[in-house]
Design an enzyme around this catalytic site. Structure first.
Site, mmCIF file in Angstrom:
data_model
loop_
_atom_site.group_PDB
_atom_site.id
_atom_site.type_symbol
_atom_site.label_atom_id
_atom_site.label_comp_id
_atom_site.label_asym_id
_atom_site.label_seq_id
_atom_site.Cartn_x
_atom_site.Cartn_y
_atom_site.Cartn_z
ATOM 1 N N ARG A 128 43.645 46.385 64.986
ATOM 2 C CA ARG A 128 43.944 45.737 66.284
ATOM 3 C C ARG A 128 45.415 45.814 66.651
ATOM 4 N NH1 ARG A 128 40.667 42.322 68.477
ATOM 5 N NH2 ARG A 128 42.417 41.087 69.255
ATOM 6 N N PRO A 179 40.007 38.316 44.393
ATOM 7 C CA PRO A 179 40.169 36.877 44.617
ATOM 8 C C PRO A 179 41.522 36.358 44.116
ATOM 9 C CG PRO A 179 38.088 37.349 43.483
ATOM 10 C CD PRO A 179 38.865 38.618 43.509
ATOM 11 N N GLU A 226 32.556 41.483 37.549
ATOM 12 C CA GLU A 226 33.424 40.337 37.249
ATOM 13 C C GLU A 226 34.859 40.589 37.678
ATOM 14 O OE1 GLU A 226 32.762 37.010 36.003
ATOM 15 O OE2 GLU A 226 30.974 37.872 36.908
ATOM 16 N N ASP A 253 47.375 36.614 71.016
ATOM 17 C CA ASP A 253 46.410 36.187 70.025
ATOM 18 C C ASP A 253 46.873 34.943 69.312
ATOM 19 O OD1 ASP A 253 43.865 36.825 69.151
ATOM 20 O OD2 ASP A 253 44.444 38.933 69.055
HETATM 21 C C1 9D3 Z 1 31.485 34.924 39.844
HETATM 22 C C2 9D3 Z 1 32.617 35.691 39.279
HETATM 23 N N1 9D3 Z 1 33.837 34.899 39.304
HETATM 24 C C3 9D3 Z 1 33.950 34.232 38.004
HETATM 25 C C4 9D3 Z 1 35.030 33.216 37.944
HETATM 26 C C5 9D3 Z 1 35.015 35.731 39.576
HETATM 27 C C6 9D3 Z 1 34.831 36.692 40.703
HETATM 28 C C7 9D3 Z 1 34.852 38.055 40.453
HETATM 29 C C8 9D3 Z 1 34.686 38.961 41.491
HETATM 30 C C9 9D3 Z 1 34.662 36.265 41.991
HETATM 31 C C10 9D3 Z 1 34.498 37.176 43.039
HETATM 32 C C11 9D3 Z 1 34.513 38.520 42.785
HETATM 33 C C12 9D3 Z 1 34.354 39.495 43.886
HETATM 34 N N2 9D3 Z 1 35.272 39.224 44.985
HETATM 35 C C13 9D3 Z 1 36.113 40.126 45.446
HETATM 36 O O1 9D3 Z 1 36.130 41.242 44.970
HETATM 37 C C14 9D3 Z 1 37.045 39.763 46.490
HETATM 38 C C15 9D3 Z 1 37.271 38.530 47.180
HETATM 39 C C16 9D3 Z 1 36.633 37.245 47.083
HETATM 40 O O2 9D3 Z 1 35.700 36.991 46.324
HETATM 41 N N3 9D3 Z 1 37.112 36.252 47.889
HETATM 42 C C17 9D3 Z 1 38.136 36.436 48.769
HETATM 43 N N4 9D3 Z 1 38.747 37.602 48.892
HETATM 44 C C18 9D3 Z 1 38.305 38.627 48.101
HETATM 45 S S1 9D3 Z 1 38.969 40.147 48.100
HETATM 46 C C19 9D3 Z 1 37.947 40.721 46.951
#
Ligand code: 9D3
Length: 248
Positions: A154, A89, A116, A169
């Site tokens: 793609r 994220p 996490e 696209d």
């Molecule tokens: C609920 C946990 N969060 C606490 C603040 C942090 C968190 C940790 C791990 C939120 C999501 C994740 C897992 N997400 C991914 O591994 C992930 C992801 C995403 O959640 N949103 C957009 N792209 C991606 S790429 C990998």
């Protein structure tokens, strides 16, 4: 093009690769995608991939060693990859531009986090890139890895049958697409726009450009600041902006 995906849920990823454009690309030998079970790179009896966070707090953190070993093993067996992408994220936004960049490489490794998060030393010592697929909370990187493989695949020559549809696209043009219709000519009281039935190819072309611009301006105006508009499109946009001033 080669992809290697490292995950604790290999069956989830395999299922997402089996169908559609990517599945066919694999069958036809244009894509070589291998999924690796992270637990195969653990050394303890319990095949542990996570541990408690230093400093305390809720949840678990993915240990660095299994991920580092997986990438080493992939490099040995499959060759040194052009990129090792950590899906997280916190990553930079995955865009069509990033897809194009990755598609120019012949081998990409994707690391899926869970829990996490992933020990930050994976980002700093193993990964070359960190990507997010958007601002929403997923349960892990697996679906994000499938999104990246789909968008990049793609762009690999031959994977999408109709090369023209890739070129046209919406996002490679930087605009949203125009509306599409097929038979019947009336559905739920809604008629297909007359111009599409007219057989006037030049009018159809202009209508499609016009509606694509109108939608983009209404729904995603920020796209227009970086879209490469031609002369005709800039004139059309001016006309649409005037329409909007008249009916606010
Ligand atoms: C609920 C946990 N969060 C606490 C603040 C942090 C968190 C940790 C791990 C939120 C999501 C994740 C897992 N997400 C991914 O591994 C992930 C992801 C995403 O959640 N949103 C957009 N792209 C991606 S790429 C990998």
């Amino acid at each position: 093009m080669k992809f290697d995906i490292v995950t604790i849920f290999p069956r989830m990823v395999e299922a997402g690769l089996a169908e559609g454009v990517v599945g066919r690309g694999i069958e036809r030998g244009l894509l070589d995608v291998k999924v690796h079970d992270l637990r195969a790179y653990t050394t303890d009896r319990h095949r542990t991939v996570d541990d408690v966070p230093y400093g305390g707090g809720p949840g678990m953190v993915m240990k660095p060693e299994p991920l580092a070993r997986a990438v080493d093993d992939i490099a040995c067996r499959r060759g040194t990859p052009g990129a090792v992408v950590l899906l997280s994220p916190q990553g930079r936004p995955f865009t069509q531009g990033e897809a194009v960049r990755l598609s120019r490489l012949s081998h990409v490794v994707l690391l899926c986090g869970r829990y996490e998060g992933v020990d930050d030393r994976v980002r700093t010592t193993v990964a070359t890139d960190e990507l997010s697929i958007g601002d929403y909370v997923l349960s892990g990187g697996e679906l994000a890895a499938l999104v990246v493989v789909d968008a990049v695949s793609r762009l690999v020559p031959g994977v999408v049958g109709d090369a023209q549809s890739v070129e046209e696209d919406s996002f490679s043009r930087g605009l949203l697409d125009c509306p599409h219709y097929t038979r019947p000519p009336e559905f739920a009281g809604q008629k297909v726009p007359g111009v599409l039935l007219s057989g006037h190819h030049e009018e159809v072309r202009r209508w499609r450009k016009m509606t694509a611009l109108r939608r983009t301006l209404e729904r995603r105006p920020e796209l227009l600041t970086s879209a490469a508009l031609d002369e005709e499109e800039r004139a059309m946009l001016e006309k649409i902006r005037q329409e909007q001033e008249r009916e606010p």
